[in-house]
Design a protein around this motif. Structure first.
Motif, mmCIF file in Angstrom:
data_model
loop_
_atom_site.group_PDB
_atom_site.id
_atom_site.type_symbol
_atom_site.label_atom_id
_atom_site.label_comp_id
_atom_site.label_asym_id
_atom_site.label_seq_id
_atom_site.Cartn_x
_atom_site.Cartn_y
_atom_site.Cartn_z
ATOM 1 N N TYR A 125 34.061 43.181 47.448
ATOM 2 C CA TYR A 125 33.379 41.948 47.922
ATOM 3 C C TYR A 125 33.190 42.076 49.556
ATOM 4 N N LEU A 126 32.194 42.162 50.060
ATOM 5 C CA LEU A 126 31.758 42.493 51.369
ATOM 6 C C LEU A 126 30.979 41.496 52.080
ATOM 7 N N CYS A 127 31.611 41.045 53.321
ATOM 8 C CA CYS A 127 30.734 39.909 54.049
ATOM 9 C C CYS A 127 30.146 40.837 55.150
ATOM 10 N N GLY A 128 29.053 40.548 55.628
ATOM 11 C CA GLY A 128 27.975 41.313 56.256
ATOM 12 C C GLY A 128 26.873 40.478 56.564
ATOM 13 N N THR A 129 25.911 41.267 57.222
ATOM 14 C CA THR A 129 24.610 40.697 57.785
ATOM 15 C C THR A 129 23.383 41.032 56.598
ATOM 16 N N ARG A 130 22.167 40.564 56.754
ATOM 17 C CA ARG A 130 20.899 41.087 56.078
ATOM 18 C C ARG A 130 20.831 42.461 56.307
ATOM 19 N N GLN A 131 21.085 43.036 57.360
ATOM 20 C CA GLN A 131 20.599 44.539 57.657
ATOM 21 C C GLN A 131 21.769 45.627 57.084
ATOM 22 N N GLY A 132 22.723 44.929 56.439
ATOM 23 C CA GLY A 132 23.511 45.754 55.813
ATOM 24 C C GLY A 132 24.858 46.151 56.596
ATOM 25 N N ASN A 133 24.997 45.425 57.679
ATOM 26 C CA ASN A 133 26.387 45.662 58.679
ATOM 27 C C ASN A 133 27.452 44.839 58.022
ATOM 28 N N TYR A 134 28.679 45.716 57.590
ATOM 29 C CA TYR A 134 29.755 45.009 56.926
ATOM 30 C C TYR A 134 31.032 44.616 58.233
ATOM 31 N N PHE A 135 31.416 43.523 57.908
ATOM 32 C CA PHE A 135 32.635 42.952 58.852
ATOM 33 C C PHE A 135 33.650 42.961 58.120
ATOM 34 N N TYR A 136 33.891 42.420 56.960
ATOM 35 C CA TYR A 136 35.075 42.184 56.297
ATOM 36 C C TYR A 136 35.013 42.433 54.704
ATOM 37 N N GLY A 137 36.048 42.758 54.115
ATOM 38 C CA GLY A 137 35.967 43.236 52.651
ATOM 39 C C GLY A 137 37.128 42.926 51.754
ATOM 40 N N TYR A 138 36.990 42.775 50.500
ATOM 41 C CA TYR A 138 38.178 42.403 49.642
ATOM 42 C C TYR A 138 38.352 43.270 48.520
ATOM 43 N N ASP A 139 39.233 43.688 47.960
ATOM 44 C CA ASP A 139 39.348 44.530 46.749
ATOM 45 C C ASP A 139 39.864 43.715 45.853
ATOM 46 N N VAL A 140 38.929 42.871 44.803
ATOM 47 C CA VAL A 140 39.492 41.845 43.991
ATOM 48 C C VAL A 140 39.771 42.475 42.550
ATOM 49 N N ASP A 141 40.832 42.166 42.043
ATOM 50 C CA ASP A 141 41.251 42.649 40.736
ATOM 51 C C ASP A 141 41.441 41.164 39.743
ATOM 52 N N ILE A 142 40.744 41.359 38.778
ATOM 53 C CA ILE A 142 40.392 40.305 37.646
ATOM 54 C C ILE A 142 41.096 40.642 36.387
ATOM 55 N N GLN A 143 42.476 40.221 36.289
ATOM 56 C CA GLN A 143 43.157 40.766 35.098
ATOM 57 C C GLN A 143 43.033 39.890 33.985
ATOM 58 N N SER A 144 42.509 40.642 32.808
ATOM 59 C CA SER A 144 42.212 39.887 31.321
ATOM 60 C C SER A 144 43.464 39.266 30.865
ATOM 61 N N SER A 145 43.269 37.935 30.127
ATOM 62 C CA SER A 145 44.273 37.185 29.758
ATOM 63 C C SER A 145 44.242 37.569 28.057
ATOM 64 N N GLN A 146 43.545 38.465 27.590
ATOM 65 C CA GLN A 146 43.608 38.734 26.247
ATOM 66 C C GLN A 146 44.623 38.927 25.585
ATOM 67 N N ASN A 147 45.421 40.228 26.365
ATOM 68 C CA ASN A 147 46.843 40.326 25.789
ATOM 69 C C ASN A 147 47.901 39.988 26.305
ATOM 70 N N MET A 148 47.956 38.717 26.906
ATOM 71 C CA MET A 148 48.794 38.070 27.906
ATOM 72 C C MET A 148 50.242 38.016 27.067
ATOM 73 N N LEU A 149 51.268 38.193 27.571
ATOM 74 C CA LEU A 149 52.588 38.131 26.893
ATOM 75 C C LEU A 149 53.127 36.616 27.294
ATOM 76 N N ALA A 150 53.500 35.923 26.305
ATOM 77 C CA ALA A 150 54.235 34.374 26.557
ATOM 78 C C ALA A 150 55.618 34.446 26.381
ATOM 79 N N THR A 151 56.368 34.077 27.230
ATOM 80 C CA THR A 151 57.866 34.151 27.440
ATOM 81 C C THR A 151 58.448 32.544 27.425
ATOM 82 N N PHE A 152 59.041 32.020 26.524
ATOM 83 C CA PHE A 152 59.602 30.724 26.388
ATOM 84 C C PHE A 152 60.976 30.750 26.642
#
Length: 413
Positions: A125-152
């Protein structure tokens, strides 16, 4: 007051006025300079969570920002996440799972807000202008909860150990414990753990909190290592019991007067503890109930009348055949509603009861089934599994008979 004291009072007021210091609001963009070489901050979240990505730097002459999305570093396909006015007004309460990415974001004060993120939203995800100049960026990782392990914790269970594969170290980073989800009675609290790894030689374009440590789905990790880490080390959920007292609330004066008046007539009224919403559901069909104002990271609990629906017994995945369960997004699921599902379902949020749902189950009413319904999908899966099992048993019986015939034929020869 005499006329002699009037000039003194004016002088005192004038001096007091100039004693105040007028300070303008600090402009963070004047102090934060953008890097000469674009870097990406690594950030990891669990699926169905909402998060904010602030644009930490930009030139002063830029009045509005445009957010861009790329699937991976070096991708030629870039998606624009704005209407080119710098903002999109969205009510997060209307966001549902499965909504398109362009319907699940908003730009406010140069920050990008993403609602109910999904694993396919992972990327840059990049923050920039309409002309396509980038200032700041994020490397975002969305991890699935489909196989989440539960510990009681109360059952003596312990989370899985870290993994070592040569120079590759895969481990879980846990968040802080949530608030106790109930008050006055035994409640539960939990914390989420996401997959991280440590390996030398990762991409230098991703900014890391610790040296050579990023989330398992980061763009800095090669694709083959991402698949191995996510399959061997899914997100985790730790749950333990808790007990906290309730905060005292003041009873409304008007409500108390009505209660006193009716009590004098020897009729004790039923006064709901929280606002109650009525819902009618057809017999045999599914229902999903969400707690008002709750987000996936909140401590949410459910009760049916006087029965506590603890996650120890009702968490999704504890038993694959569960008909009533709570998913990892704090929603209550009822599959194939029965008559004994009637009652009031109370919702707790951050240790306080906030709402109730009176459920009535009826055997009448029009309903048109479709393949998009969860109930229809569940029935099709169950029918397909049953058909495959019967086919496997049929084939095994015939193979056994063939083997027996072949054995006797060879024996008599």
């Amino acid at each position: 007051m005499s006329l002699v004291h009037a000039p003194l009072l004016l002088l005192w007021a004038w001096g007091s006025f100039w004693a105040f210091e007028f300070v303008e609001k600090e402009n963070i963009f004047q102090k934060t300079s953008c890097p000469a070489f674009l870097m990406f901050d690594n950030a990891a979240y669990l699926a169905d969570m909402s998060f904010e990505l602030p644009c930490h730097c930009k030139p002063e002459e830029v009045s509005t920002v445009v957010w861009y999305y790329q699937e991976y570093i070096g991708s030629r396909h870039t998606r624009v996440l704005t209407d080119f006015d710098g903002r999109v007004v969205i009510d997060s309460g209307h966001i549902r799972v499965g909504s398109s990415m362009l319907a699940r974001f908003s730009i406010q004060m140069f920050s990008l807000l993403v609602f109910r993120a999904q694993p396919e939203d992972s990327g840059l995800y990049l923050c920039g202008t309409r002309q396509g100049n980038y200032f700041y960026g994020y490397d975002v990782d969305i991890q699935s909860s489909q196989n989440m392990l539960a510990t009681f914790i109360d059952q003596g269970q312990k989370p899985p150990k870290d993994e070592e594969h040569g120079t590759l170290h895969i481990f879980t980073t846990f968040w802080e414990w949530t608030h106790c989800d109930r008050c006055g009675v035994r409640g539960e609290q939990w914390r989420i753990g996401l997959c991280y790894l440590n390996k030398p030689g990762l991409s230098p374009r991703v900014r890391k909190t610790l040296p050579d440590v990023v989330s398992c789905g980061s763009q800095a990790v090669p694709r083959n290592l991402q698949d191995m880490a996510e399959s061997h080390h899914p997100p985790e959920l730790m749950i333990r019991s808790c007990m906290v007292p309730c905060k005292k609330k003041k009873i409304q004066v008007g409500l108390m007067a009505i209660y006193t008046f009716i009590s004098k007539k020897n009729r004790k009224p039923w006064i709901p503890k929280v606002p109650i919403q009525f819902h009618q559901q057809r017999l045999g069909h599914g229902l999903i109930i969400s707690c008002p104002g709750a987000r996936p990271e909140h401590a949410v609990a459910w009760d049916k009348d006087n029965l506590r629906l603890y996650r120890t017994s009702f968490l999704k995945g504890v038993n694959w055949s569960m008909r009533v369960f709570i998913d990892h997004g704090n929603q209550l699921h009822i599959r194939f509603a029965r008559l004994n599902d009637r009652g009031i379902y109370y919702c707790w949020r951050e240790g306080e009861m906030v709402a109730g749902f009176r459920l009535a189950v009826t055997s009448w009413g029009p309903h048109h089934a479709s393949l998009s319904d969860p109930d229809t999908q569940y029935a099709l899966k169950a029918a397909l599994i049953g058909y495959l099992l019967l086919t496997a048993v049929f084939i095994l019986i015939h193979l056994f008979r063939c083997c027996c015939d072949l054995f006797f034929f060879c024996f008599y020869l």
